[in-house]
Design a protein around this motif. Structure first.
Motif, PDB file in Angstrom:
ATOM      1  N   GLY A 248       0.782  -1.223   0.000  1.00  0.00           N
ATOM      2  CA  GLY A 248       0.000   0.000   0.000  1.00  0.00           C
ATOM      3  C   GLY A 248       0.816   1.275   0.000  1.00  0.00           C
ATOM      4  O   GLY A 248       0.254   2.366  -0.010  1.00  0.00           O
ATOM      5  N   SER A 249       2.136   1.152  -0.010  1.00  0.00           N
ATOM      6  CA  SER A 249       2.993   2.338   0.019  1.00  0.00           C
ATOM      7  C   SER A 249       3.292   2.828  -1.395  1.00  0.00           C
ATOM      8  O   SER A 249       3.379   2.036  -2.334  1.00  0.00           O
ATOM      9  CB  SER A 249       4.313   2.003   0.729  1.00  0.00           C
ATOM     10  N   SER A 250       3.462   4.126  -1.525  1.00  0.00           N
ATOM     11  CA  SER A 250       3.841   4.714  -2.816  1.00  0.00           C
ATOM     12  C   SER A 250       5.333   5.021  -2.870  1.00  0.00           C
ATOM     13  O   SER A 250       5.832   5.580  -3.849  1.00  0.00           O
ATOM     14  CB  SER A 250       3.047   6.009  -3.055  1.00  0.00           C
ATOM     15  N   VAL A 251       6.055   4.639  -1.832  1.00  0.00           N
ATOM     16  CA  VAL A 251       7.494   4.909  -1.750  1.00  0.00           C
ATOM     17  C   VAL A 251       8.265   3.893  -2.592  1.00  0.00           C
ATOM     18  O   VAL A 251       7.999   2.692  -2.522  1.00  0.00           O
ATOM     19  CB  VAL A 251       7.971   4.853  -0.281  1.00  0.00           C
ATOM     20  N   ALA A 252       9.218   4.355  -3.387  1.00  0.00           N
ATOM     21  CA  ALA A 252      10.016   3.475  -4.243  1.00  0.00           C
ATOM     22  C   ALA A 252      11.130   2.817  -3.425  1.00  0.00           C
ATOM     23  O   ALA A 252      11.914   3.520  -2.783  1.00  0.00           O
ATOM     24  CB  ALA A 252      10.614   4.266  -5.394  1.00  0.00           C
ATOM     25  N   PRO A 253      11.251   1.472  -3.470  1.00  0.00           N
ATOM     26  CA  PRO A 253      12.197   0.785  -2.605  1.00  0.00           C
ATOM     27  C   PRO A 253      13.486   0.270  -3.265  1.00  0.00           C
ATOM     28  O   PRO A 253      14.361  -0.248  -2.579  1.00  0.00           O
ATOM     29  CB  PRO A 253      11.382  -0.404  -2.106  1.00  0.00           C
ATOM     30  N   ILE A 254      13.607   0.364  -4.607  1.00  0.00           N
ATOM     31  CA  ILE A 254      14.809  -0.130  -5.277  1.00  0.00           C
ATOM     32  C   ILE A 254      15.784   1.029  -5.461  1.00  0.00           C
ATOM     33  O   ILE A 254      15.457   2.049  -6.068  1.00  0.00           O
ATOM     34  CB  ILE A 254      14.475  -0.748  -6.649  1.00  0.00           C
ATOM     35  N   TRP A 255      16.995   0.852  -4.926  1.00  0.00           N
ATOM     36  CA  TRP A 255      17.998   1.914  -4.921  1.00  0.00           C
ATOM     37  C   TRP A 255      19.269   1.473  -5.638  1.00  0.00           C
ATOM     38  O   TRP A 255      19.720   0.345  -5.474  1.00  0.00           O
ATOM     39  CB  TRP A 255      18.399   2.275  -3.492  1.00  0.00           C
ATOM     40  N   GLU A 256      19.846   2.390  -6.406  1.00  0.00           N
ATOM     41  CA  GLU A 256      21.214   2.241  -6.899  1.00  0.00           C
ATOM     42  C   GLU A 256      22.009   3.436  -6.419  1.00  0.00           C
ATOM     43  O   GLU A 256      21.622   4.586  -6.654  1.00  0.00           O
ATOM     44  CB  GLU A 256      21.268   2.168  -8.422  1.00  0.00           C
ATOM     45  N   LEU A 257      23.122   3.173  -5.732  1.00  0.00           N
ATOM     46  CA  LEU A 257      23.977   4.234  -5.221  1.00  0.00           C
ATOM     47  C   LEU A 257      25.397   4.063  -5.754  1.00  0.00           C
ATOM     48  O   LEU A 257      25.867   2.935  -5.969  1.00  0.00           O
ATOM     49  CB  LEU A 257      24.020   4.233  -3.691  1.00  0.00           C
ATOM     50  N   SER A 258      26.072   5.168  -5.956  1.00  0.00           N
ATOM     51  CA  SER A 258      27.491   5.124  -6.307  1.00  0.00           C
ATOM     52  C   SER A 258      28.302   4.752  -5.065  1.00  0.00           C
ATOM     53  O   SER A 258      27.781   4.818  -3.941  1.00  0.00           O
ATOM     54  CB  SER A 258      27.940   6.492  -6.819  1.00  0.00           C
ATOM     55  N   PRO A 259      29.570   4.350  -5.224  1.00  0.00           N
ATOM     56  CA  PRO A 259      30.374   3.986  -4.055  1.00  0.00           C
ATOM     57  C   PRO A 259      30.511   5.111  -3.023  1.00  0.00           C
ATOM     58  O   PRO A 259      30.714   4.839  -1.832  1.00  0.00           O
ATOM     59  CB  PRO A 259      31.739   3.636  -4.662  1.00  0.00           C
ATOM     60  N   ASP A 260      30.368   6.367  -3.467  1.00  0.00           N
ATOM     61  CA  ASP A 260      30.452   7.473  -2.512  1.00  0.00           C
ATOM     62  C   ASP A 260      29.089   7.855  -1.935  1.00  0.00           C
ATOM     63  O   ASP A 260      28.953   8.876  -1.250  1.00  0.00           O
ATOM     64  CB  ASP A 260      31.135   8.689  -3.139  1.00  0.00           C
ATOM     65  N   GLY A 261      28.063   7.036  -2.213  1.00  0.00           N
ATOM     66  CA  GLY A 261      26.770   7.222  -1.562  1.00  0.00           C
ATOM     67  C   GLY A 261      25.781   8.091  -2.287  1.00  0.00           C
ATOM     68  O   GLY A 261      24.700   8.386  -1.763  1.00  0.00           O
ATOM     69  N   LYS A 262      26.067   8.488  -3.523  1.00  0.00           N
ATOM     70  CA  LYS A 262      25.128   9.310  -4.285  1.00  0.00           C
ATOM     71  C   LYS A 262      24.050   8.428  -4.899  1.00  0.00           C
ATOM     72  O   LYS A 262      24.335   7.392  -5.492  1.00  0.00           O
ATOM     73  CB  LYS A 262      25.867  10.064  -5.392  1.00  0.00           C
TER      74      LYS A 262
END
Length: 339
Positions: free
Chosen positions: A77-91
């Motif tokens: 029921g959430s509209s929040v996106a849960p799949i993340w890709e981050l660079s090694p420096d956390g961006k």
């Protein structure tokens, strides 16, 4: 003749190496290996705090992938996106996806596609493995949305997915406390069912919550057989090879391109009668070799404000040996580097 002798020598060497590794299963849980790692604080720069997450993955570009559980109430029921890709420096490089019930694994493949495992069913959703293109388009789904059971076209609490070198798809299923089918399902690259192996139990070739699966360079499948407190090893046809206890009770496993094995133990405790009973084994992360079964390093759990919070379940490492750990209850993804 010389060629035949050379082949024989190579075969004998490979056999000798594996026998050594197989014998390692009798080794007790290693708690006293050195720790050359230190934690990097505040490395990720996300627009919202992490929700609970049990999984983390590093792709071929050393980017970090996380599939978290949206918010405190979960993803249903959430509209929040849960799949993340981050660079090694956390961006944050990507953040997408919706319509999940219980995020359990995110696995980019060698072609840049992203596989995600939704480990529970509710309201006609979940109990599926989904393959996305690099730009987030759905390419394939395995399992029937919101359904479960023992059939060969459904999953009962899928936990992990691994893609073999020839494109075959392996899916682990069965999660505590019910443990479900506790089996591995094998499909070809097009999603056609090939075989299943393993079932609920504690004998050789049996599982009790296969929590994560991963391949080594030889094509052997390593299974985090968590509630049996061991790492199981199979060939790609599902033949049981051996089981290791020295890496602890595995919630997460990772094998890098150099066949270094990382195992996260988030549950071991001296608790007779409980599923988590694994005495004389400390929680934390063990790092070693899939070739020999030797544990080289032990990393204790990260410091947390509440000591009742279990340590991380998910583990992954990049090409430089930097380690990432995903913690469910602490709602965090930790980063460790060698010092």
């Amino acid at each position: 003749m010389r060629t035949e002798l050379t082949r024989l020598a190579i075969a004998l060497l490979a056999t000798s190496t594996f026998v050594s590794a197989a014998q390692a299963q009798t080794t007790a849980c290693v708690n006293d290996a050195p720790n050359p790692y230190q934690m990097v604080n505040d490395w990720a720069h996300t627009p919202r705090p992490w929700a609970a997450t049990n999984n983390v993955f590093v792709d071929a570009k050393d980017n970090v992938w996380v599939f978290d559980r949206c918010e405190d109430k979960g993803c249903a029921g959430s509209s929040v996106a849960p799949i993340w890709e981050l660079s090694p420096d956390g961006k944050v490089m990507k953040n997408f996806g919706s319509g999940y019930v219980f995020p359990h694994a995110v696995v980019p493949d060698k072609d840049g596609n992203i596989w995600v495992v939704d480990g529970q069913a509710r309201d006609g959703k979940g109990n599926q493995v989904t393959k996305y293109s690099p730009d987030g388009k759905v390419l394939k789904t395995l399992g029937k949305a919101g359904e479960g059971g023992k059939g060969l076209d459904v999953f009962d609490q899928p936990t992990s997915v691994a893609i073999s070198s020839n494109g075959d798809i392996f899916v682990a299923e069965g999660h505590a406390p019910s443990f479900g089918n506790s089996r591995i399902m094998k499909f070809d690259k097009n999603g056609k069912f090939i075989a299943t192996f393993g079932h609920l139990g504690s004998g050789d070739g049996e599982f009790k919550s296969p929590h994560v699966i991963a391949f080594d360079s030889q094509g052997r499948l390593f299974v985090a057989d968590r509630s049996n407190s061991r790492v199981d090893i199979f060939d790609r046809n599902g033949k049981f090879l051996t089981a290791w206890k020295q890496f602890g009770r595995p919630s997460g496993i990772w094998i890098d391109k150099n066949d270094v094995l990382y195992v996260a133990d988030s549950e071991s405790e001296d608790a007779p009668g409980k599923d988590t009973h694994n005495p004389s084994c400390k929680r934390g992360v063990r790092v070693g070799s899939v070739k020999t079964g030797k544990v080289d390093y032990y990393i204790p759990p990260p410091p947390v404000s509440d000591p009742r919070l279990p340590p991380p379940e998910g583990v992954a490492a990049d090409s430089h040996g930097t380690i990432y750990l995903a913690a469910v209850q602490a709602k965090s993804v930790y980063k460790y580097v060698k010092h």
